[in-house]
Motif scaffolding. Structure first.
Motif: not given
Length: 251
Positions: A184-187, A189-190, A192-193, A206, A218, A220
């Motif tokens: 899930r993107e929310g998990d 995101a940090e 990945l950034g 993403s 997801v 990537l």
């Protein structure tokens, strides 16, 4: 090192903006250019209004190495792209003798009348060179760095074959996709950034997918002209997926 060539796509037609016609030309132009190292950096869609077409063409041709227009070069009254290209470059427009000859021969071979509306498709801006159309005969044309293609996807794709040898290639962009089912993107995101911040020469995106209840996740996607840098990012993306409980799938 030469400057990396870039491209823009200008999609022309009221039918696109109304939703009546689904565009696939942007996708196939971008896919054709990618192996040549020419990324498409912008796409616009404009109606069949000459001033709108002229403004878009002039803005895009000044900004990008190449511009590809699709649509509006048929035989009907609303096919005004050729006139708009001529206006954008400040030149006249008339029937091209080679286009007229080839189209007349084609219609004669089909035992079909070469009517005045059909002759309109032989009109090109002065100074333009023809782009072959092996599908239906009516040509596209090149005016400096602007290539004008038909809107029919089959024809537009065929025209690209004549355009390819005219283009200056750039560094090929390599890409890799790391898919993680259940991610899930929310998990991610940090983390990945942080990977993106650590890898300035690699573009990272993403893209979530949603299928059945048990089919989501997801993808990537990393892109770079530097294979070594891309390999480092791939390893980090795989590790990220595993850290969140997913088995990375490489594409």
């Amino acid at each position: 090192m030469t400057h990396q060539p870039t491209a823009a796509v200008l999609l022309i037609g009221d039918e696109l903006l109304s939703g009546r016609t689904r565009d696939i030309n942007l996708q196939q132009i971008a896919q054709f250019l990618e192996p040549l190292g020419i990324p498409v950096l912008e796409a616009r869609t404009v109606p069949d209004i000459q001033d709108e077409i002229v403004a878009a063409v002039n803005a895009l041709r000044a900004k990008y190495t190449y511009v590809f227009t699709t649509g509006g070069i048929g035989p009907t009254h609303d096919d005004i792209t050729a006139d708009a290209i001529a206006a954008a470059f400040g030149v006249g427009i008339s029937e091209h003798p080679d286009a007229l000859r080839d189209m007349a021969a084609r219609y004669a071979a089909m035992n079909t009348e070469f009517t005045a509306p059909r002759r309109r498709m032989a009109r090109v801006p002065h100074g333009a060179s023809l782009v072959a159309n092996p599908v239906s005969g009516a040509p596209g044309f090149q005016m400096e760095n602007v290539f004008t293609l038909a809107g029919v996807p089959q024809i537009a794709r065929a025209m690209l074959e004549d355009i390819g040898p005219r283009l200056r290639s750039g560094a090929v962009v390599h890409k890799v996709t790391v898919r993680g089912k259940g991610l899930r993107e929310g998990d991610l995101a940090e983390a990945l950034g942080q990977i993106a911040q650590d890898s300035p020469g690699v573009g990272i995106g993403s893209y979530p997918w949603y299928g059945a209840i048990d089919d989501h996740g997801v993808a990537l996607v990393a892109r770079s002209t530097d294979p070594a840098a891309l390999a480092v990012v791939q390893s980090r993306l795989e590790a990220l997926a595993r850290s969140l409980g997913a088995i990375p799938e490489i594409q």
